[in-house]
Design an enzyme around this catalytic site. Structure first.
Site, PDB file in Angstrom:
ATOM      1  N   ARG A   1       0.847  -1.198   0.000  1.00  0.00           N
ATOM      2  CA  ARG A   1       0.000   0.000   0.000  1.00  0.00           C
ATOM      3  C   ARG A   1       0.880   1.246   0.000  1.00  0.00           C
ATOM      4  NH1 ARG A   1      -4.442   0.564   4.783  1.00  0.00           N
ATOM      5  NH2 ARG A   1      -2.598   0.928   6.057  1.00  0.00           N
TER       6      ARG A   1
ATOM      7  N   GLY B   1      -3.132   4.315  -0.755  1.00  0.00           N
ATOM      8  CA  GLY B   1      -4.430   3.853  -0.289  1.00  0.00           C
ATOM      9  C   GLY B   1      -5.583   4.109  -1.237  1.00  0.00           C
TER      10      GLY B   1
ATOM     11  N   HIS C   1       0.104   4.496  -8.244  1.00  0.00           N
ATOM     12  CA  HIS C   1      -0.422   5.327  -9.331  1.00  0.00           C
ATOM     13  C   HIS C   1       0.406   5.171 -10.598  1.00  0.00           C
ATOM     14  CE1 HIS C   1      -2.267   8.668 -11.425  1.00  0.00           C
ATOM     15  NE2 HIS C   1      -1.097   9.252 -11.558  1.00  0.00           N
TER      16      HIS C   1
ATOM     17  N   LEU D   1      -6.563  -0.473 -15.261  1.00  0.00           N
ATOM     18  CA  LEU D   1      -6.038  -1.118 -14.066  1.00  0.00           C
ATOM     19  C   LEU D   1      -6.142  -0.233 -12.829  1.00  0.00           C
ATOM     20  CD1 LEU D   1      -4.574  -3.629 -12.887  1.00  0.00           C
ATOM     21  CD2 LEU D   1      -2.421  -2.457 -13.396  1.00  0.00           C
TER      22      LEU D   1
ATOM     23  N   TYR E   1      -8.311   1.925 -12.111  1.00  0.00           N
ATOM     24  CA  TYR E   1      -9.703   1.981 -11.643  1.00  0.00           C
ATOM     25  C   TYR E   1     -10.131   0.546 -11.323  1.00  0.00           C
ATOM     26  CZ  TYR E   1      -9.798   6.664 -13.808  1.00  0.00           C
ATOM     27  OH  TYR E   1      -9.535   7.961 -14.166  1.00  0.00           O
TER      28      TYR E   1
END
Length: 529
Positions: A106, A109, A180, A469, A471
């Site tokens: 993570r 998040g 991201h 990916l 989303y």
């Protein structure tokens, strides 16, 4: 003598851990292994949270955005390692692998389906948010950014170093750079400069053996795979080396609303015809959303048109008057500002808001439940199709869509340049997003999302129906936590990666042949069972 004893204890732990990997997860050995694997100069104790810690729950929920999946009392969750040093990441990988415990990685998040903080088998969350170093090299137009740094932190650092450099990435400042960028990195500079992954030149990655790979040791195939294939299938991204892009000192933004009663459907139809063909410097998003929700008798749909132009307002007005006069843009709608200030505009902050808000990080538990889906559109959606969508949208209490334009350089970059394949031939990408406050509304909202998704089927990509990916959407296919079925992986993998899936599976087989780095939508090695 003390060092020798520690070494012997570590070897015992690893041997027993290896046996545990064959039989069942060994949580106690995992925690002991962590402490012995880390250097006394960088002890892992302060980074380790178990259910016994008083701050365990706050550590968990601070970076768990979707309340649908937030479960800090999950008995399958062994620990959270909020890594403060690279050695903490290495130790977590090695100890988890030897003890049969899965890892969920993570960074920021922003994980729509919670896959970075849930699992149905024993797992540890490797939280990267404390690894957030950023270094800018203005002369080379490059930067190194750690996986846990947010886009807001990155954008602020860039702006402090230069008024004419930027990075092509998303508009939300709390996105973590690790996830991201590895998923593609879509933002409002896409038509001029492409995606974030199109500007990654190197990375630092912890592999399945706990080694740090970078530069020549990283391998061109692995660097290719993590630039859009999702880093969590291949290792742990520590940091990215990125190329910065040129922007003018003055940019122009605007936001214009059109309700259905003001002819929004007609204007949006024209938007479909022109948005992907406008000059590359202009990004014009259309955002259908619910309006007047507090007054049921007046509830309607408003389409909000957000724009960013790399240049002054006078040039933007000339383009809009010629190419899209139906929008009715006025000069007073336009605001000229620096690139860093446009990042505030995209978050709907009032003009004059201090840049320091970009450095804010989450401090409260996840407050909303939500669901997102995505689509790619290759030909204009007819007005009757849009009207079908409006009817379903009006059944929601809180729902919006983002229609993000393509064209520009995206038409020139080959589909296999990176794992992200959704390049040529797209007019725009859609994100569907529904939010609600109470768990008892979940079933109704998920049903409406499926309804709107089904209605859109004739108007979007097909064979396969493509998905983005970043989303993340479990509805497009998924595996259970404890195994990876290649047939099922090919279903969701073909939607996310199209023809690039086979190569991704080959890279996976080379760097993680035993499929340690796996989750519900991970990429399997070629021969995974």
């Amino acid at each position: 003598m003390r060092e020798m004893v520690s070494l012997i204890l570590l070897l015992v732990l690893l041997v027993s851990a290896s046996d545990a990997h064959v039989t069942k997860p060994n949580e106690e050995n995992f925690l002991r292994c962590l402490r012995y694997r880390t250097n006394p100069e960088n002890p892992i104790t302060a980074a380790l949270y178990t259910h016994d810690n008083s701050t365990f729950v706050s550590s968990y929920v601070s970076y768990a955005k979707n309340k649908r999946y937030s479960n800090p009392n999950d008995t399958k969750l062994v620990a959270i390692v909020a890594a403060k040093h690279e050695s903490h990441v290495q130790a977590t990988v090695v100890c988890a692998k030897f003890n049969g415990i899965q890892i969920r990685i993570r960074s920021g998040g922003h994980d729509y389906e919670g896959l970075s903080y849930i699992s149905s088998v024993p797992f540890v969350i490797l939280d990267m948010h404390d690894l957030r170093s950023i270094s800018i090299d203005v002369s080379r137009k490059q930067a190194w950014v750690d996986a846990g740094a947010t886009l807001g932190e990155l954008y602020t650092k860039i702006a402090e170093a230069s008024k004419t450099l930027a990075f092509a990435a998303g508009v939300c400042p709390t996105l973590g750079a690790g996830g991201h960028i590895s998923g593609g990195g879509y933002g409002n500079l896409i038509r001029k400069y492409g995606l974030s992954v199109d500007h990654v030149v190197d990375a630092r990655v912890v592999d399945v053996n706990g080694s740090i790979l970078t530069g020549a040791n990283l391998g061109k195939d692995l660097l290719w795979a993590i630039r859009g294939g999702g880093g969590a299938s291949f290792g742990v991204i520590l940091s990215w080396k990125i190329k910065l892009v040129d922007v003018p000192k003055t940019l122009t933004v605007f936001k214009v609303n059109k309700t259905l009663e003001q002819g929004a459907t007609d204007v949006l139809y024209k938007w479909q015809l022109v948005s992907s063909k406008l000059p590359h410097e202009l990004f014009l998003r259309a955002m259908p959303e619910l309006a007047n929700v507090a007054i049921p008798s007046k509830k309607t749909i408003a389409v909000v048109f957000y724009a960013q132009f790399l240049g002054p307002a006078r040039r933007l007005m000339a383009i809009m008057n010629k190419r899209f006069p139906e929008l009715g843009l006025k000069r007073e709608d336009c605001y000229e500002m620096s690139w860093i200030n446009t990042t505030l505009f995209w978050q709907n902050y009032p003009v004059g808001t201090p840049i320091s808000v970009l450095l804010d990080r989450p401090s409260n538990p996840a407050g909303a439940l939500f669901k997102s889906k995505s689509d790619y559109v290759k030909k204009p959606i007819p007005k009757e199709g849009m009207e079908k969508v409006w009817k379903i949208m009006l059944k929601f209490n809180n729902m919006f869509m983002q229609w993000n334009p393509y064209g520009g350089v995206m038409d020139k970059i080959p589909e296999n340049a990176t794992p992200f394949p959704h390049r040529k031939g797209n007019l725009f990408k859609i994100q569907y997003f529904a939010l609600w406050s109470y768990a008892n509304a979940t079933e109704a909202n998920l049903g409406l999302m499926n309804e709107i998704y089904d209605v859109m089927e004739p108007y979007v990509s097909s064979n396969p129906r493509e998905a983005f990916l970043n989303y993340r959407d479990m509805d497009v296919g998924n595996n259970p936590s404890d195994k990876t079925d290649v047939g099922e992986a090919k279903i969701y993998g073909s939607k996310y990666f199209l023809g690039n899936l086979k190569r991704l599976m080959e890279v996976k087989a080379k760097y993680d042949p035993e499929n340690f780095f796996r989750y519900e939508q991970s990429i399997p090695p070629v021969r995974a069972m």
